[in-house]
Design an enzyme around this catalytic site. Sequence first.
Site, PDB file in Angstrom:
ATOM      1  N   ILE A 160      -6.851  15.000  -2.112  1.00  0.00           N
ATOM      2  CA  ILE A 160      -5.630  14.385  -2.663  1.00  0.00           C
ATOM      3  C   ILE A 160      -5.485  14.733  -4.143  1.00  0.00           C
ATOM      4  O   ILE A 160      -4.386  15.072  -4.603  1.00  0.00           O
ATOM      5  CB  ILE A 160      -5.642  12.853  -2.424  1.00  0.00           C
ATOM      6  CG1 ILE A 160      -5.600  12.570  -0.912  1.00  0.00           C
ATOM      7  CG2 ILE A 160      -4.452  12.185  -3.112  1.00  0.00           C
ATOM      8  CD1 ILE A 160      -5.802  11.114  -0.513  1.00  0.00           C
ATOM      9  N   ALA A 237      -5.422   5.444  -5.573  1.00  0.00           N
ATOM     10  CA  ALA A 237      -6.713   5.568  -4.882  1.00  0.00           C
ATOM     11  C   ALA A 237      -7.201   4.201  -4.405  1.00  0.00           C
ATOM     12  O   ALA A 237      -6.983   3.834  -3.244  1.00  0.00           O
ATOM     13  CB  ALA A 237      -7.721   6.238  -5.806  1.00  0.00           C
ATOM     14  N   ARG A 238      -7.819   3.448  -5.294  1.00  0.00           N
ATOM     15  CA  ARG A 238      -8.275   2.104  -4.947  1.00  0.00           C
ATOM     16  C   ARG A 238      -8.197   1.202  -6.178  1.00  0.00           C
ATOM     17  O   ARG A 238      -8.605   1.605  -7.277  1.00  0.00           O
ATOM     18  CB  ARG A 238      -9.731   2.129  -4.448  1.00  0.00           C
ATOM     19  CG  ARG A 238      -9.926   2.624  -3.038  1.00  0.00           C
ATOM     20  CD  ARG A 238      -9.316   1.677  -2.000  1.00  0.00           C
ATOM     21  NE  ARG A 238      -9.479   2.156  -0.646  1.00  0.00           N
ATOM     22  CZ  ARG A 238      -8.606   2.922   0.011  1.00  0.00           C
ATOM     23  NH1 ARG A 238      -7.477   3.297  -0.577  1.00  0.00           N
ATOM     24  NH2 ARG A 238      -8.823   3.288   1.260  1.00  0.00           N
ATOM     25  N   ASP A 262      -0.181   1.936  -6.732  1.00  0.00           N
ATOM     26  CA  ASP A 262       0.044   1.699  -5.296  1.00  0.00           C
ATOM     27  C   ASP A 262      -1.070   0.831  -4.718  1.00  0.00           C
ATOM     28  O   ASP A 262      -0.992   0.409  -3.572  1.00  0.00           O
ATOM     29  CB  ASP A 262       0.068   3.059  -4.571  1.00  0.00           C
ATOM     30  CG  ASP A 262       0.461   2.950  -3.100  1.00  0.00           C
ATOM     31  OD1 ASP A 262       1.432   2.218  -2.797  1.00  0.00           O
ATOM     32  OD2 ASP A 262      -0.192   3.589  -2.249  1.00  0.00           O
ATOM     33  N   GLU A 267      -5.526  -7.109  -2.388  1.00  0.00           N
ATOM     34  CA  GLU A 267      -4.311  -6.770  -1.625  1.00  0.00           C
ATOM     35  C   GLU A 267      -4.263  -7.666  -0.391  1.00  0.00           C
ATOM     36  O   GLU A 267      -5.288  -7.819   0.272  1.00  0.00           O
ATOM     37  CB  GLU A 267      -4.350  -5.298  -1.202  1.00  0.00           C
ATOM     38  CG  GLU A 267      -4.331  -4.354  -2.382  1.00  0.00           C
ATOM     39  CD  GLU A 267      -4.382  -2.873  -1.965  1.00  0.00           C
ATOM     40  OE1 GLU A 267      -4.250  -2.575  -0.756  1.00  0.00           O
ATOM     41  OE2 GLU A 267      -4.574  -2.037  -2.848  1.00  0.00           O
ATOM     42  N   HIS A 285       0.855  -0.387  -1.559  1.00  0.00           N
ATOM     43  CA  HIS A 285      -0.093   0.484  -0.844  1.00  0.00           C
ATOM     44  C   HIS A 285       0.596   1.258   0.295  1.00  0.00           C
ATOM     45  O   HIS A 285       0.258   1.106   1.469  1.00  0.00           O
ATOM     46  CB  HIS A 285      -1.287  -0.315  -0.305  1.00  0.00           C
ATOM     47  CG  HIS A 285      -2.510   0.539  -0.115  1.00  0.00           C
ATOM     48  ND1 HIS A 285      -3.784   0.084  -0.303  1.00  0.00           N
ATOM     49  CD2 HIS A 285      -2.640   1.846   0.244  1.00  0.00           C
ATOM     50  CE1 HIS A 285      -4.657   1.049  -0.063  1.00  0.00           C
ATOM     51  NE2 HIS A 285      -3.964   2.145   0.269  1.00  0.00           N
ATOM     52  N   ILE A 286       1.540   2.099  -0.106  1.00  0.00           N
ATOM     53  CA  ILE A 286       2.298   2.877   0.881  1.00  0.00           C
ATOM     54  C   ILE A 286       1.977   4.366   0.790  1.00  0.00           C
ATOM     55  O   ILE A 286       2.749   5.207   1.248  1.00  0.00           O
ATOM     56  CB  ILE A 286       3.830   2.685   0.707  1.00  0.00           C
ATOM     57  CG1 ILE A 286       4.249   3.025  -0.726  1.00  0.00           C
ATOM     58  CG2 ILE A 286       4.258   1.280   1.097  1.00  0.00           C
ATOM     59  CD1 ILE A 286       5.498   3.826  -0.825  1.00  0.00           C
ATOM     60  N   GLY A 287       0.821   4.702   0.186  1.00  0.00           N
ATOM     61  CA  GLY A 287       0.483   6.111  -0.042  1.00  0.00           C
ATOM     62  C   GLY A 287       0.741   7.005   1.156  1.00  0.00           C
ATOM     63  O   GLY A 287       1.335   8.079   1.048  1.00  0.00           O
ATOM     64  N   SER A 288       0.302   6.581   2.320  1.00  0.00           N
ATOM     65  CA  SER A 288       0.396   7.446   3.505  1.00  0.00           C
ATOM     66  C   SER A 288       1.556   7.067   4.418  1.00  0.00           C
ATOM     67  O   SER A 288       1.651   7.562   5.542  1.00  0.00           O
ATOM     68  CB  SER A 288      -0.911   7.344   4.302  1.00  0.00           C
ATOM     69  OG  SER A 288      -1.075   6.022   4.796  1.00  0.00           O
TER      70      SER A 288
HETATM   71  C1  DGY Z   1      -6.220   5.485   2.905  1.00  0.00           C
HETATM   72  O1  DGY Z   1      -5.908   5.868   4.054  1.00  0.00           O
HETATM   73  O2  DGY Z   1      -7.384   5.238   2.595  1.00  0.00           O
HETATM   74  C2  DGY Z   1      -5.166   5.362   1.867  1.00  0.00           C
HETATM   75  O3  DGY Z   1      -5.435   4.328   1.002  1.00  0.00           O
HETATM   76  C3  DGY Z   1      -3.776   5.239   2.424  1.00  0.00           C
HETATM   77  O4  DGY Z   1      -2.855   5.153   1.393  1.00  0.00           O
END
Ligand code: DGY
Length: 320
Positions: A160, A237-238, A262, A267, A285-288
Amino acid sequence: MSPLGRLVCSAPIPAPLRDRAHATFDCIEPGKPLRTDEVIEIATAQRADAILVSLGMLLRADHIARLPETIRVVATTSVGFDHIDVPAAHARGIVICNTPDVLTDATADTHMLLLLGAARRAKEHVRNMDGGWKIRNGFFEGLGVEVTGKTMGIVGMGRIGRAVADRARGFRMPILYHNRTRLSPDLEGDARYFPTLESMLPYCQVLSLNAPGGQGVLMTRNRFAMLPHGAIFVNSARGSLVDEDALIDALKSGQVASAGLDVFEKEPNFDARLNELANTFLLPHIGSATVETRTAMFGLAIDGIEAVLGGGYPSNAIRP
Ligand code: DGY
């Protein structure tokens, strides 16, 4: 009864994958997301062979110890696996699968959205539009800062991180990075390696967190102070990598001009002070979270379970 075995899912299966899951496994699918204890209870009662979980479900060592001896594989529909005690699972001979690669682009795209949202004060402007455009900004009001040409320091140059670097190059941003190990020249390209985070921070006009969770706090109060004054901070990331109190103080003082986040320490019960600050741009937390990526992630998790129950060792298994 499927010859492959019995799968307990911790949440309803997304529609596009439901037929496949039910055709492949003797699949126990709940009507609503379950808690860890409920999943363990069902897996035990049903003598399940596999469990499918997501990011929100903690599997600590004490949970792993209570899984029935029939469990051979746990798959998580996430690339991150800091919610699972992987060594404890491995000690019991349980394979853990995650979903690498398939979410790289979607997460890197979200990262750029965070960067642009933070730099261009998107939250304030969206709130203004939500309120019917009542604030009429003068020519020199509501201004953000330029992203183009700013130096980006990336912490964690994995898949990433590298995808973020590729996108940032499109904004003519010089790339610096800190990683446990230096990348090979073909992966590194024009990015400049810093063996320590401290040595890189003073040069980062934009600091980008792309490292895995589960390694403690990386961005401490001292480290925020090492950034150039007015840096932009982006984290997809986290949340556990960041001292949020220190970040809030840095945002208040202007040491960090703005932050795009994010992910959060807690959370979904994130620190509301972050949202009260005008200079943050926050996402839940909508990264993916794209149709394509979430479908691929779920498919990959099922692939992993299928491989293990079929006697193989999948490429998305986390190596001991
Ligand atoms: C994951 O899959 O670990 C990511 O945080 C998704 O955004």
